[in-house]
Design a protein around this motif. Structure first.
Motif, short mmCIF file in Angstrom:
data_model
loop_
_atom_site.label_atom_id
_atom_site.label_comp_id
_atom_site.label_asym_id
_atom_site.label_seq_id
_atom_site.Cartn_x
_atom_site.Cartn_y
_atom_site.Cartn_z
N ARG A 2 -4.30 36.45 5.78
CA ARG A 2 -3.15 35.56 5.90
C ARG A 2 -1.91 36.33 6.35
NH1 ARG A 2 -5.94 30.81 5.60
NH2 ARG A 2 -7.39 30.91 3.85
N GLU A 3 -0.98 35.62 6.97
CA GLU A 3 0.25 36.27 7.37
C GLU A 3 1.08 36.66 6.15
OE1 GLU A 3 3.99 35.64 10.47
OE2 GLU A 3 2.56 34.02 10.12
N VAL A 4 0.98 35.86 5.09
CA VAL A 4 1.68 36.18 3.85
C VAL A 4 1.01 37.37 3.16
CG1 VAL A 4 2.11 35.36 1.51
CG2 VAL A 4 2.61 33.88 3.45
N CYS A 5 1.84 38.27 2.67
CA CYS A 5 1.35 39.43 1.92
C CYS A 5 2.11 39.49 0.61
CB CYS A 5 1.56 40.71 2.73
SG CYS A 5 0.99 42.20 1.90
N VAL A 6 1.44 39.90 -0.46
CA VAL A 6 2.05 39.96 -1.78
C VAL A 6 2.09 41.40 -2.28
CG1 VAL A 6 1.86 39.24 -4.19
CG2 VAL A 6 1.31 37.62 -2.35
N PHE A 7 3.28 41.83 -2.70
CA PHE A 7 3.46 43.15 -3.30
C PHE A 7 3.89 42.96 -4.75
CE2 PHE A 7 4.30 43.69 1.22
CZ PHE A 7 3.58 44.83 1.53
N LEU A 8 3.28 43.73 -5.64
CA LEU A 8 3.64 43.69 -7.06
C LEU A 8 4.00 45.09 -7.52
CD1 LEU A 8 0.85 41.66 -6.80
CD2 LEU A 8 1.71 41.06 -9.05
N SER A 9 4.98 45.17 -8.41
CA SER A 9 5.31 46.47 -9.01
C SER A 9 4.07 46.94 -9.76
CB SER A 9 6.49 46.33 -9.96
OG SER A 9 6.12 45.57 -11.10
N PRO A 10 3.91 48.25 -9.97
CA PRO A 10 2.71 48.76 -10.65
C PRO A 10 2.43 48.10 -12.00
CG PRO A 10 3.92 50.56 -9.66
CD PRO A 10 4.78 49.33 -9.49
N SER A 11 3.48 47.87 -12.79
CA SER A 11 3.27 47.25 -14.10
C SER A 11 2.80 45.81 -13.98
CB SER A 11 4.56 47.32 -14.92
OG SER A 11 5.64 46.72 -14.21
N LEU A 12 3.35 45.07 -13.02
CA LEU A 12 2.92 43.68 -12.82
C LEU A 12 1.52 43.63 -12.21
CD1 LEU A 12 6.22 42.08 -11.46
CD2 LEU A 12 5.22 41.83 -13.74
N PHE A 13 1.22 44.56 -11.35
CA PHE A 13 -0.12 44.64 -10.76
C PHE A 13 -1.17 44.85 -11.84
CE2 PHE A 13 -3.67 46.58 -8.55
CZ PHE A 13 -3.74 45.88 -7.35
N GLU A 31 -0.94 44.21 -2.73
CA GLU A 31 -0.81 45.64 -2.91
C GLU A 31 0.11 45.95 -4.09
OE1 GLU A 31 -2.49 47.86 -1.30
OE2 GLU A 31 -3.33 46.59 0.28
N SER A 32 -0.20 47.05 -4.78
CA SER A 32 0.71 47.58 -5.78
C SER A 32 1.78 48.38 -5.05
CB SER A 32 -0.05 48.48 -6.76
OG SER A 32 0.85 49.08 -7.67
N PHE A 33 3.03 48.18 -5.46
CA PHE A 33 4.14 48.83 -4.75
C PHE A 33 5.12 49.41 -5.74
CE2 PHE A 33 8.18 49.13 -2.61
CZ PHE A 33 7.86 49.54 -1.32
N ASP A 34 5.35 50.72 -5.64
CA ASP A 34 6.30 51.40 -6.51
C ASP A 34 7.56 51.73 -5.71
OD1 ASP A 34 7.74 53.01 -8.26
OD2 ASP A 34 5.95 54.01 -9.03
N VAL A 35 8.64 51.05 -6.01
CA VAL A 35 9.87 51.20 -5.24
C VAL A 35 10.43 52.61 -5.32
CG1 VAL A 35 11.44 50.54 -7.11
CG2 VAL A 35 12.06 50.06 -4.73
N ARG A 36 10.02 53.37 -6.33
CA ARG A 36 10.51 54.75 -6.47
C ARG A 36 9.87 55.69 -5.45
NH1 ARG A 36 9.02 55.28 -12.70
NH2 ARG A 36 7.13 54.38 -11.75
N ASP A 37 8.68 55.34 -4.98
CA ASP A 37 7.95 56.24 -4.07
C ASP A 37 7.75 55.66 -2.68
OD1 ASP A 37 7.63 58.02 -6.23
OD2 ASP A 37 5.83 56.94 -6.90
N ASP A 38 7.85 54.35 -2.54
CA ASP A 38 7.50 53.69 -1.28
C ASP A 38 8.71 52.99 -0.68
OD1 ASP A 38 4.75 54.44 -1.58
OD2 ASP A 38 4.53 52.80 -3.03
#
Length: 243
Positions: A2-13, A31-38
Motif C-alpha cells: 500500500r502507499e500508506v506506511c506506518v511507523f511506530l516508536s520502538p516501545s509502541l511497536f 516499521e519500528s522507528f527510533d527518532v533518536r537514531d533515524d
C-alpha cells in the motif's frame, strides 16, 4: 504494498504486535522507528523508493500518507516536520495534551483507542486514516454554514423544519424553536438546514457570512471552495483518479 506506511516508536511497536501483524497481512508496511537514531525524511524516501520499484515507475512522494505513531514529544515534532500524519500515544492525560500541542494530528491513550474513536473497524481500513484525520480537522475548523440568503430570519424564530414561527403561538412549543439573532453571528443551526451531524456536508460546509458584514467576514480565513476542492482531491487519490 500500500502507499500508506506506518511507523511506530520502538516501545509502541513492542506492545502492538497484533496490530503490526494485522497491518502487514493487509499489505501495509510497518516499521519500528527510533527518532533518536533515524531520520523520518530518509525513511519516507526509502518507502517511496520501494513503491516505485514495485510499481516499475516513479511514485510521487506523499509524506502525508505515511503515519507515525509516536509516544514522545521529540518523535511527534520530527514526524510533523517531515510532513507526516502524526498520531500521539500518551501514557497519561497531561502528556496527551502536550503531544497535541506539539503537533500531533490526533492523540489518545492507546493505538486501539485511536482506531475506535475514528471508526476504523479493521486493519485494512488503517490505510484511510490520513484522510479520516484530515476530515476531522476540517470539521474542527469550520465556523458554521452559508447563511447569506437566510439573513432575513435574523432576530426571528424558526422551527426544526426551517419554517418561520411565532414563539407566542399556541401551536408551537418554545422548546422546539430556534432563535436567529445577531448575537449568534448569524450562523444557522445545522438542524434547521437539514444537515446531518458528522456527514460530509457537515464537515466541509463553512459559514461564508453575510457579505455586508465585512468586520465579521474579514476575521475568517476559511474558503469553502478551497475546502471542497481539497475533499475532491482526497477522494480522487483514494480511488486512484487523477486530480
Amino acid at each position: 504494498m500500500r502507499e500508506v506506511c506506518v511507523f511506530l516508536s520502538p516501545s509502541l511497536f513492542a506492545v502492538n504486535g497484533h496490530m503490526v501483524a494485522g497491518l502487514r497481512k493487509n499489505g501495509i508496511r510497518v516499521e519500528s522507528f527510533d527518532v533518536r537514531d533515524d531520520d523520518y525524511q530518509q525513511a519516507i524516501a526509502a518507502h517511496h523508493a520501494l513503491l516505485s520499484k514495485e510499481a516499475a515507475h516513479k511514485v510521487t512522494p506523499r509524506p502525508f500518507l505515511c503515519i507515525a505513531f509516536e509516544d514522545s514529544r521529540a518523535g511527534v515534532n520530527a514526524a510533523r516536520n517531515a510532513g507526516m500524519c502524526v498520531i500521539g500515544i500518551a501514557s497519561n492525560r497531561i502528556e496527551l495534551d502536550r503531544l497535541k500541542s506539539n503537533g500531533a494530528n490526533t492523540a489518545a491513550m492507546s493505538a486501539a483507542e485511536i482506531l475506535e474513536s475514528l471508526g476504523v473497524r479493521n486493519y485494512y481500513q488503517v490505510q484511510y486514516l490520513p484522510f479520516v484525520i484530515h476530515l476531522h480537522q476540517l470539521e474542527e475548523k469550520k465556523r458554521g454554514y452559508p447563511v447569506s440568503l437566510l439573513d432575513g430570519l435574523r432576530g426571528r424564530f424558526v422551527n426544526h423544519q426551517g419554517m418561520e414561527s411565532d414563539p407566542d403561538s399556541v401551536h408551537e412549543s418554545p422548546d422546539e424553536l430556534v432563535e436567529l439573532n445577531e448575537h449568534a453571528h448569524r450562523i444557522i443551526p445545522r438542524e434547521v438546514l437539514g444537515i446531518k451531524p458528522g456527514s460530509l456536508a457537515d464537515v466541509y460546509m463553512n459559514n461564508v457570512g453575510w457579505p455586508q458584514d465585512n468586520h465579521v467576514g474579514s476575521s475568517w480565513h476559511l474558503d469553502s471552495k478551497d475546502l471542497e476542492c481539497d475533499i475532491i482531491r482526497m477522494f480522487a487519490r483514494l480511488y486512484g483518479w487523477n486530480a
